[in-house]
Design a protein around this motif. Sequence first.
Motif, PDB file in Angstrom:
ATOM      1  N   GLU A   1       1.061  -1.405   0.201  1.00  0.00           N
ATOM      2  CA  GLU A   1      -0.303  -0.403   0.065  1.00  0.00           C
ATOM      3  C   GLU A   1       1.318   1.220  -0.108  1.00  0.00           C
ATOM      4  OE1 GLU A   1      -1.616   1.083   4.329  1.00  0.00           O
ATOM      5  OE2 GLU A   1      -1.690  -1.204   3.887  1.00  0.00           O
ATOM      6  N   HIS A   2       2.168   1.065   0.153  1.00  0.00           N
ATOM      7  CA  HIS A   2       3.115   2.628  -0.017  1.00  0.00           C
ATOM      8  C   HIS A   2       4.026   2.014  -1.046  1.00  0.00           C
ATOM      9  CE1 HIS A   2       0.923   2.893   4.148  1.00  0.00           C
ATOM     10  NE2 HIS A   2       1.500   1.509   4.799  1.00  0.00           N
ATOM     11  N   GLU A   3       3.573   2.110  -2.106  1.00  0.00           N
ATOM     12  CA  GLU A   3       4.579   1.519  -3.520  1.00  0.00           C
ATOM     13  C   GLU A   3       4.154   2.815  -4.419  1.00  0.00           C
ATOM     14  OE1 GLU A   3       5.259  -2.494  -6.006  1.00  0.00           O
ATOM     15  OE2 GLU A   3       2.855  -1.408  -5.605  1.00  0.00           O
ATOM     16  N   LEU A   4       5.512   2.945  -4.134  1.00  0.00           N
ATOM     17  CA  LEU A   4       5.342   3.628  -5.567  1.00  0.00           C
ATOM     18  C   LEU A   4       6.004   3.151  -7.079  1.00  0.00           C
ATOM     19  CD1 LEU A   4       8.108   7.049  -5.040  1.00  0.00           C
ATOM     20  CD2 LEU A   4       5.578   6.450  -4.950  1.00  0.00           C
ATOM     21  N   LYS A   5       5.556   3.100  -8.306  1.00  0.00           N
ATOM     22  CA  LYS A   5       6.121   2.618  -9.619  1.00  0.00           C
ATOM     23  C   LYS A   5       6.153   3.409 -10.258  1.00  0.00           C
ATOM     24  CE  LYS A   5       2.793  -1.595  -9.444  1.00  0.00           C
ATOM     25  NZ  LYS A   5       1.810  -2.283 -10.100  1.00  0.00           N
ATOM     26  N   ALA A   6       7.660   3.350 -10.856  1.00  0.00           N
ATOM     27  CA  ALA A   6       8.049   4.990 -11.574  1.00  0.00           C
ATOM     28  C   ALA A   6       8.382   4.026 -13.275  1.00  0.00           C
ATOM     29  CB  ALA A   6       9.719   4.807 -11.182  1.00  0.00           C
ATOM     30  N   THR A   7       8.448   4.851 -13.746  1.00  0.00           N
ATOM     31  CA  THR A   7       9.015   4.392 -14.801  1.00  0.00           C
ATOM     32  C   THR A   7      10.434   5.470 -15.399  1.00  0.00           C
ATOM     33  OG1 THR A   7       7.770   6.224 -16.594  1.00  0.00           O
ATOM     34  CG2 THR A   7       6.836   4.378 -16.528  1.00  0.00           C
ATOM     35  N   SER A   8      11.184   4.395 -16.307  1.00  0.00           N
ATOM     36  CA  SER A   8      12.351   5.137 -16.062  1.00  0.00           C
ATOM     37  C   SER A   8      13.066   4.713 -18.079  1.00  0.00           C
ATOM     38  CB  SER A   8      13.382   4.933 -15.122  1.00  0.00           C
ATOM     39  OG  SER A   8      14.719   5.178 -15.411  1.00  0.00           O
ATOM     40  N   ASN A   9      14.005   5.125 -18.221  1.00  0.00           N
ATOM     41  CA  ASN A   9      14.917   5.353 -19.666  1.00  0.00           C
ATOM     42  C   ASN A   9      16.148   4.164 -19.020  1.00  0.00           C
ATOM     43  OD1 ASN A   9      12.732   6.529 -21.196  1.00  0.00           O
ATOM     44  ND2 ASN A   9      14.064   8.134 -20.509  1.00  0.00           N
ATOM     45  N   VAL A  10      16.188   3.900 -17.789  1.00  0.00           N
ATOM     46  CA  VAL A  10      17.706   3.215 -17.508  1.00  0.00           C
ATOM     47  C   VAL A  10      17.349   1.805 -16.620  1.00  0.00           C
ATOM     48  CG1 VAL A  10      18.501   5.128 -16.534  1.00  0.00           C
ATOM     49  CG2 VAL A  10      17.302   4.177 -15.130  1.00  0.00           C
TER      50      VAL A  10
ATOM     51  N   TYR B   1      12.442   0.744   3.251  1.00  0.00           N
ATOM     52  CA  TYR B   1      12.242   0.863   2.237  1.00  0.00           C
ATOM     53  C   TYR B   1      12.758  -0.622   1.356  1.00  0.00           C
ATOM     54  CZ  TYR B   1      16.993   2.478   0.373  1.00  0.00           C
ATOM     55  OH  TYR B   1      17.975   1.692  -0.193  1.00  0.00           O
ATOM     56  N   GLN B   2      12.122  -1.147   0.357  1.00  0.00           N
ATOM     57  CA  GLN B   2      12.730  -2.387  -0.596  1.00  0.00           C
ATOM     58  C   GLN B   2      12.790  -1.952  -2.304  1.00  0.00           C
ATOM     59  OE1 GLN B   2      11.416  -6.329   0.254  1.00  0.00           O
ATOM     60  NE2 GLN B   2      10.950  -5.006   2.431  1.00  0.00           N
ATOM     61  N   THR B   3      13.593  -2.129  -3.158  1.00  0.00           N
ATOM     62  CA  THR B   3      13.047  -2.008  -3.941  1.00  0.00           C
ATOM     63  C   THR B   3      13.342  -3.998  -4.969  1.00  0.00           C
ATOM     64  OG1 THR B   3      15.258  -1.492  -4.902  1.00  0.00           O
ATOM     65  CG2 THR B   3      14.190   0.409  -3.769  1.00  0.00           C
TER      66      THR B   3
ATOM     67  N   SER C   1      10.041  -0.956  -9.117  1.00  0.00           N
ATOM     68  CA  SER C   1       8.955  -0.519  -8.066  1.00  0.00           C
ATOM     69  C   SER C   1       9.722   0.094  -6.747  1.00  0.00           C
ATOM     70  CB  SER C   1       8.846  -1.621  -7.787  1.00  0.00           C
ATOM     71  OG  SER C   1       7.411  -1.478  -8.545  1.00  0.00           O
ATOM     72  N   ILE C   2       9.311   0.376  -6.071  1.00  0.00           N
ATOM     73  CA  ILE C   2       9.636   1.035  -4.396  1.00  0.00           C
ATOM     74  C   ILE C   2       8.762   1.035  -3.070  1.00  0.00           C
ATOM     75  CG2 ILE C   2      10.826   2.113  -3.278  1.00  0.00           C
ATOM     76  CD1 ILE C   2      11.592   4.328  -5.279  1.00  0.00           C
ATOM     77  N   ARG C   3       8.541   0.672  -2.446  1.00  0.00           N
ATOM     78  CA  ARG C   3       7.848   0.215  -1.861  1.00  0.00           C
ATOM     79  C   ARG C   3       8.705   0.437  -0.141  1.00  0.00           C
ATOM     80  NH1 ARG C   3       4.692  -5.608  -2.236  1.00  0.00           N
ATOM     81  NH2 ARG C   3       4.068  -5.066  -4.610  1.00  0.00           N
ATOM     82  N   PHE C   4       7.616   1.643   0.827  1.00  0.00           N
ATOM     83  CA  PHE C   4       8.413   1.798   1.648  1.00  0.00           C
ATOM     84  C   PHE C   4       7.382   0.905   3.454  1.00  0.00           C
ATOM     85  CE2 PHE C   4       8.947   4.789  -0.985  1.00  0.00           C
ATOM     86  CZ  PHE C   4      10.301   5.030  -1.085  1.00  0.00           C
ATOM     87  N   LYS C   5       8.586   1.413   4.294  1.00  0.00           N
ATOM     88  CA  LYS C   5       7.483   1.174   5.455  1.00  0.00           C
ATOM     89  C   LYS C   5       5.978   1.549   6.166  1.00  0.00           C
ATOM     90  CE  LYS C   5       9.716   2.049   9.318  1.00  0.00           C
ATOM     91  NZ  LYS C   5      10.654   1.931  10.383  1.00  0.00           N
ATOM     92  N   ASP C   6       6.503   2.846   5.647  1.00  0.00           N
ATOM     93  CA  ASP C   6       4.917   3.640   5.868  1.00  0.00           C
ATOM     94  C   ASP C   6       3.900   4.704   4.777  1.00  0.00           C
ATOM     95  OD1 ASP C   6       6.861   5.584   7.252  1.00  0.00           O
ATOM     96  OD2 ASP C   6       6.754   4.253   8.704  1.00  0.00           O
ATOM     97  N   ALA C   7       3.581   5.414   5.366  1.00  0.00           N
ATOM     98  CA  ALA C   7       3.113   6.581   4.781  1.00  0.00           C
ATOM     99  C   ALA C   7       3.796   7.826   4.726  1.00  0.00           C
ATOM    100  CB  ALA C   7       1.862   6.879   4.315  1.00  0.00           C
ATOM    101  N   GLU C   8       4.329   7.522   6.180  1.00  0.00           N
ATOM    102  CA  GLU C   8       4.665   8.797   6.355  1.00  0.00           C
ATOM    103  C   GLU C   8       6.935   9.058   5.512  1.00  0.00           C
ATOM    104  OE1 GLU C   8       7.639  11.036   9.626  1.00  0.00           O
ATOM    105  OE2 GLU C   8       5.797  10.176  10.365  1.00  0.00           O
ATOM    106  N   LEU C   9       7.199   7.554   5.650  1.00  0.00           N
ATOM    107  CA  LEU C   9       8.059   7.505   4.184  1.00  0.00           C
ATOM    108  C   LEU C   9       8.645   7.172   2.943  1.00  0.00           C
ATOM    109  CD1 LEU C   9      10.107   4.522   6.845  1.00  0.00           C
ATOM    110  CD2 LEU C   9      10.726   6.941   6.285  1.00  0.00           C
ATOM    111  N   LEU C  10       6.593   7.398   3.120  1.00  0.00           N
ATOM    112  CA  LEU C  10       6.345   7.180   1.255  1.00  0.00           C
ATOM    113  C   LEU C  10       6.756   9.035   1.371  1.00  0.00           C
ATOM    114  CD1 LEU C  10       5.411   7.050  -1.635  1.00  0.00           C
ATOM    115  CD2 LEU C  10       3.167   5.727  -0.919  1.00  0.00           C
TER     116      LEU C  10
END
Length: 105
Positions: A44-53, A77-79, A83-92
């Motif tokens: 629930e605290h995940e960012l999905k990014a797009t990247s050219n790398v 956090y873990q990647t 995708s990057i997932r964070f321990k909680d909403a504050e860190l995100l």
Amino acid sequence: MQQRSRIYSEIFPDELMLEAFGTIMPTQAAKNEYFFNHWMIWKEHELKATSNVTPSVFKKSVKEKCIQIGLREFWDYQTRGFSIRFKDAELLAFFRISVGDQWTI
């Protein structure tokens, strides 16, 4: 008793290992299970990014930014892939503020 390297001790500090596992030297299977379970819980605290790398270059860039803002890999956090997932909403939120529009998320 097995000696731990400086790098291992930085990634897996004694106090966090004792809190999580009850020992500073858990089995690899125990660590895998623990951190995989956190990856799943943190969805629930995940960012999905797009990247050219490549994913490895992306992970290195994320790690550098997280170190700058005081986050600890695996614990905060873990990647995986882009995708990057964070321990909680504050860190995100803290991460999002720190990167601004640097990445497309």
